[in-house]
Design a protein around this motif. Structure first.
Motif, PDB file in Angstrom:
ATOM      1  N   SER A 106      -8.150   2.490 -53.813  1.00 34.94           N
ATOM      2  CA  SER A 106      -8.750   1.152 -53.891  1.00 34.94           C
ATOM      3  C   SER A 106      -7.670   0.072 -53.995  1.00 34.94           C
ATOM      4  O   SER A 106      -7.822  -1.017 -53.439  1.00 34.94           O
ATOM      5  CB  SER A 106      -9.747   1.060 -55.035  1.00 34.94           C
ATOM      6  OG  SER A 106      -9.101   1.094 -56.278  1.00 34.94           O
ATOM      7  N   VAL A 107      -6.576   0.370 -54.679  1.00 35.31           N
ATOM      8  CA  VAL A 107      -5.464  -0.589 -54.762  1.00 35.31           C
ATOM      9  C   VAL A 107      -4.836  -0.764 -53.385  1.00 35.31           C
ATOM     10  O   VAL A 107      -4.547  -1.895 -52.957  1.00 35.31           O
ATOM     11  CB  VAL A 107      -4.408  -0.132 -55.796  1.00 35.31           C
ATOM     12  CG1 VAL A 107      -3.183  -1.038 -55.759  1.00 35.31           C
ATOM     13  CG2 VAL A 107      -4.998  -0.102 -57.196  1.00 35.31           C
ATOM     14  N   VAL A 114      -6.292  -0.350 -50.469  1.00 38.41           N
ATOM     15  CA  VAL A 114      -7.238  -1.096 -49.634  1.00 38.41           C
ATOM     16  C   VAL A 114      -7.178  -2.591 -49.968  1.00 38.41           C
ATOM     17  O   VAL A 114      -7.163  -3.437 -49.073  1.00 38.41           O
ATOM     18  CB  VAL A 114      -8.676  -0.542 -49.806  1.00 38.41           C
ATOM     19  CG1 VAL A 114      -9.714  -1.469 -49.207  1.00 38.41           C
ATOM     20  CG2 VAL A 114      -8.780   0.847 -49.189  1.00 38.41           C
ATOM     21  N   ARG A 115      -7.126  -2.934 -51.263  1.00 43.71           N
ATOM     22  CA  ARG A 115      -7.002  -4.340 -51.655  1.00 43.71           C
ATOM     23  C   ARG A 115      -5.696  -4.933 -51.138  1.00 43.71           C
ATOM     24  O   ARG A 115      -5.646  -6.090 -50.732  1.00 43.71           O
ATOM     25  CB  ARG A 115      -7.092  -4.482 -53.174  1.00 43.71           C
ATOM     26  CG  ARG A 115      -8.504  -4.437 -53.679  1.00 43.71           C
ATOM     27  CD  ARG A 115      -8.683  -4.965 -55.104  1.00 43.71           C
ATOM     28  NE  ARG A 115      -7.485  -5.161 -55.870  1.00 43.71           N
ATOM     29  CZ  ARG A 115      -7.024  -4.287 -56.785  1.00 43.71           C
ATOM     30  NH1 ARG A 115      -7.661  -3.184 -57.041  1.00 43.71           N
ATOM     31  NH2 ARG A 115      -5.918  -4.550 -57.448  1.00 43.71           N
ATOM     32  N   ALA A 116      -4.633  -4.128 -51.156  1.00 42.53           N
ATOM     33  CA  ALA A 116      -3.345  -4.600 -50.635  1.00 42.53           C
ATOM     34  C   ALA A 116      -3.481  -4.925 -49.149  1.00 42.53           C
ATOM     35  O   ALA A 116      -2.993  -5.971 -48.687  1.00 42.53           O
ATOM     36  CB  ALA A 116      -2.263  -3.550 -50.864  1.00 42.53           C
ATOM     37  N   GLU A 117      -4.141  -4.055 -48.399  1.00 43.37           N
ATOM     38  CA  GLU A 117      -4.358  -4.309 -46.970  1.00 43.37           C
ATOM     39  C   GLU A 117      -5.120  -5.603 -46.763  1.00 43.37           C
ATOM     40  O   GLU A 117      -4.810  -6.374 -45.860  1.00 43.37           O
ATOM     41  CB  GLU A 117      -5.133  -3.155 -46.330  1.00 43.37           C
ATOM     42  CG  GLU A 117      -4.300  -1.929 -46.050  1.00 43.37           C
ATOM     43  CD  GLU A 117      -5.139  -0.795 -45.450  1.00 43.37           C
ATOM     44  OE1 GLU A 117      -6.295  -1.039 -45.021  1.00 43.37           O
ATOM     45  OE2 GLU A 117      -4.626   0.330 -45.412  1.00 43.37           O
ATOM     46  N   GLN A 118      -6.130  -5.840 -47.577  1.00 43.80           N
ATOM     47  CA  GLN A 118      -6.917  -7.070 -47.471  1.00 43.80           C
ATOM     48  C   GLN A 118      -6.071  -8.304 -47.752  1.00 43.80           C
ATOM     49  O   GLN A 118      -6.354  -9.379 -47.246  1.00 43.80           O
ATOM     50  CB  GLN A 118      -8.112  -7.019 -48.429  1.00 43.80           C
ATOM     51  CG  GLN A 118      -9.136  -5.978 -48.044  1.00 43.80           C
ATOM     52  CD  GLN A 118     -10.183  -5.722 -49.128  1.00 43.80           C
ATOM     53  OE1 GLN A 118     -10.054  -6.196 -50.265  1.00 43.80           O
ATOM     54  NE2 GLN A 118     -11.198  -4.963 -48.780  1.00 43.80           N
ATOM     55  N   ASP A 119      -5.028  -8.134 -48.559  1.00 46.77           N
ATOM     56  CA  ASP A 119      -4.105  -9.233 -48.863  1.00 46.77           C
ATOM     57  C   ASP A 119      -2.929  -9.290 -47.888  1.00 46.77           C
ATOM     58  O   ASP A 119      -1.993 -10.050 -48.089  1.00 46.77           O
ATOM     59  CB  ASP A 119      -3.572  -9.104 -50.294  1.00 46.77           C
ATOM     60  CG  ASP A 119      -4.625  -9.437 -51.340  1.00 46.77           C
ATOM     61  OD1 ASP A 119      -5.573 -10.173 -51.023  1.00 46.77           O
ATOM     62  OD2 ASP A 119      -4.498  -8.953 -52.477  1.00 46.77           O
ATOM     63  N   ASP A 147      -2.024  -1.493 -59.792  1.00 43.64           N
ATOM     64  CA  ASP A 147      -2.798  -2.730 -59.814  1.00 43.64           C
ATOM     65  C   ASP A 147      -1.932  -3.900 -60.283  1.00 43.64           C
ATOM     66  O   ASP A 147      -1.956  -4.982 -59.688  1.00 43.64           O
ATOM     67  CB  ASP A 147      -4.009  -2.551 -60.723  1.00 43.64           C
ATOM     68  CG  ASP A 147      -5.019  -3.657 -60.549  1.00 43.64           C
ATOM     69  OD1 ASP A 147      -5.386  -3.951 -59.394  1.00 43.64           O
ATOM     70  OD2 ASP A 147      -5.443  -4.230 -61.574  1.00 43.64           O
ATOM     71  N   THR A 203       1.313 -10.265 -54.805  1.00 43.66           N
ATOM     72  CA  THR A 203       0.399 -11.088 -54.008  1.00 43.66           C
ATOM     73  C   THR A 203       0.116 -12.449 -54.619  1.00 43.66           C
ATOM     74  O   THR A 203      -0.442 -13.305 -53.945  1.00 43.66           O
ATOM     75  CB  THR A 203      -0.943 -10.358 -53.776  1.00 43.66           C
ATOM     76  OG1 THR A 203      -1.527 -10.012 -55.024  1.00 43.66           O
ATOM     77  CG2 THR A 203      -0.739  -9.120 -52.920  1.00 43.66           C
TER      78      THR A 203
END
Length: 168
Positions: A39-40, A42-47, A118, A125
């Motif tokens: 999940s971390v 995936v959030r990194a990819e979104q950022d 996290d 970011t």
């Protein structure tokens, strides 16, 4: 005589196995941490950050070996790599400055892989402080204080001169 230690990956660390594991989801970790670390990632990819996270079960002989592992993985996978062991953190990035990565690395010492990743992601970011604005404000503040001091000093000098003239 002091001799620097060459960069090395501990012989008991299988870089090929780590690379194979990281390729599919950006994570190479014990099963208990994989979902949280995914999940971390995936959030990194979104950022807009290509992040890989490697978690080792034990500390290597030297903490610098974590950076060597991160560098090996990063050279193959690209992006930013975070390597965690129970007590240490190592990083590599071909997209972020070393200063940014090391500052974020300092926030990743938690003892919990998911919380560490996290914290690391949050640090790389978040926007940098507006140093230009801060500098301009400080210059204006110092200039203002200097101007007020000069004005007060000249008023005192004028009052002293007027007092000396009146006394004569």
């Amino acid at each position: 005589m002091f001799r620097p230690v060459l960069a090395d990956v501990p012989p008991d660390i299988g870089i090929d196995a780590i690379l194979a594991d990281v390729q599919d989801d950006g994570v190479s970790a014990p099963a208990s941490d994989v979902d949280g670390l995914r999940s971390v990632v995936v959030r990194a990819e979104q950022d807009g950050v290509e992040l890989s996270v490697v978690v080792l079960a034990a500390n290597p002989v030297r903490d610098s070996q974590l950076r060597d592992i991160a560098t090996e993985v990063g050279k193959q996978e690209g992006g930013t790599v975070l390597v965690l062991s129970p007590s240490w953190v190592g990083t590599y990035s071909d997209t972020l400055s070393r200063v940014t990565v090391e500052d974020a690395q300092d926030k990743a010492y938690t003892g919990n892989a998911v919380a560490s990743a996290d914290n690391f992601l949050g640090a790389i970011t978040r926007p940098d402080p507006p140093y230009g604005l801060i500098t301009a404000a400080l210059v204006l503040l110092v200039g203002g204080v200097a101007a007020v001091s000069l004005w007060a000093r000249s008023r005192r000098s004028a009052a002293t001169v007027d007092g000396d003239v009146d006394a004569r």
